[in-house]
Design an enzyme around this catalytic site. Structure first.
Site, PDB file in Angstrom:
ATOM      1  N   ASP A  67       7.074  30.463  37.477  1.00  0.00           N
ATOM      2  CA  ASP A  67       7.550  29.640  38.620  1.00  0.00           C
ATOM      3  C   ASP A  67       7.620  30.256  39.208  1.00  0.00           C
ATOM      4  OD1 ASP A  67       9.595  30.889  38.422  1.00  0.00           O
ATOM      5  OD2 ASP A  67      11.300  29.003  37.850  1.00  0.00           O
ATOM      6  N   ASN A 136      23.481  26.844  36.350  1.00  0.00           N
ATOM      7  CA  ASN A 136      24.255  25.622  35.696  1.00  0.00           C
ATOM      8  C   ASN A 136      22.705  25.042  34.595  1.00  0.00           C
ATOM      9  OD1 ASN A 136      21.542  25.393  37.702  1.00  0.00           O
ATOM     10  ND2 ASN A 136      21.775  24.392  38.799  1.00  0.00           N
ATOM     11  N   HIS A 138      19.536  25.566  34.280  1.00  0.00           N
ATOM     12  CA  HIS A 138      17.990  25.356  34.291  1.00  0.00           C
ATOM     13  C   HIS A 138      17.624  26.668  33.642  1.00  0.00           C
ATOM     14  CE1 HIS A 138      18.119  28.416  37.910  1.00  0.00           C
ATOM     15  NE2 HIS A 138      17.671  28.761  37.426  1.00  0.00           N
ATOM     16  N   GLU A 143      16.269  21.793  37.728  1.00  0.00           N
ATOM     17  CA  GLU A 143      17.764  21.621  37.924  1.00  0.00           C
ATOM     18  C   GLU A 143      18.049  20.417  37.669  1.00  0.00           C
ATOM     19  OE1 GLU A 143      18.807  24.441  39.462  1.00  0.00           O
ATOM     20  OE2 GLU A 143      17.471  25.403  40.881  1.00  0.00           O
TER      21      GLU A 143
END
Length: 242
Positions: A67, A136, A138, A143
């Site tokens: 990313d 979380n 990811h 996400e």
């Protein structure tokens, strides 16, 4: 999933690096998928150590990063391009034309994401994909969502991700968007190595390994991959039942 629990991040770095350097030794033109953040740094340092000891070259290796932030100059100290060069590439003999990133400054995100996915596919796919995991759950910047993503895409970062990463942005505000590989692209890697360390990752790790496969826990999809190695320290593994 093969789960390996070690005492420290440094021990994990040694063992994870060996998977990557063994791949390079056995397949000198391999394709590696790489990640950023604090978690993989010990792995990168040990990859450099093995290179410096001799008997291995990265001249024919290709890399694709997961990313990149949007609207952040390539040379910014917080860009993932800069991170990878400082933490890994500058200490290897890898060729600059063989390291690949999504262009977060593109004016056409859809075309850029398609270009990136096409490049990976044309290179024969990723042999080993390195992952971390967010608080979380990811992976990449995928996400929690209603459904799993496919190819690379532009994502709006969640508040929890921004909160976790903003400590690195002391001069400019942290970007709110990023380009990231999608879940399907990550899952197409022949082998996946995921590293998680520290108590803040314990809940995400438990949900990834012992919870249901759901897009609300993006990393849980790895339960369906046929070759995954998960390295955990004792803190990250502390909520596992088994």
């Amino acid at each position: 999933m093969k789960i390996i629990i070690l005492k420290t991040a440094e021990e994990i770095g040694v063992e994870a690096a060996k998977i990557f350097t063994d791949e390079v030794k056995n397949n000198p033109s391999c394709v590696l998928g790489l990640a950023t953040g604090a978690t993989p740094i010990p792995t990168y340092k040990n990859i450099q150590k093995t290179f410096n000891e001799g008997g291995i070259t990265f001249k024919d290796v290709k890399t694709y990063n997961l990313d990149e932030y949007c609207d952040l100059p390539k040379a910014d100290k917080n860009s993932y391009y800069t991170f990878m060069h400082e933490q890994l590439f500058n200490g290897l003999d890898i060729l600059e034309e063989n390291v690949h990133f999504l262009d977060g400054n593109t004016t056409d995100c859809e075309a850029e994401c398609k270009r990136y996915d096409d490049e990976i596919n044309n290179a024969g796919g990723i042999d080993i994909q390195l992952l971390g995991i967010g608080n979380n759950a990811h992976i990449g910047f995928n996400e929690p969502a209603d459904e799993f993503t496919t190819g690379s895409f532009k994502v709006k970062l969640t508040d929890s991700t921004i909160e976790a990463n903003k400590i690195y942005f002391d001069e400019n505000p942290m970007p709110r968007y990023a380009l990231t590989m999608g879940i399907k692209q990550i899952m197409s890697a022949k082998k996946v190595v995921l590293i998680a360390t520290g108590p803040k990752k314990a809940e995400a790790v438990r949900n990834m390994i012992e919870g249901p496969v759901t897009a609300q826990v993006p990393a849980s999809i790895l339960q369906e991959h046929n070759d995954v190695v998960i390295f955990l320290d004792e803190d990250a593994a502390s909520l596992l039942k088994k």
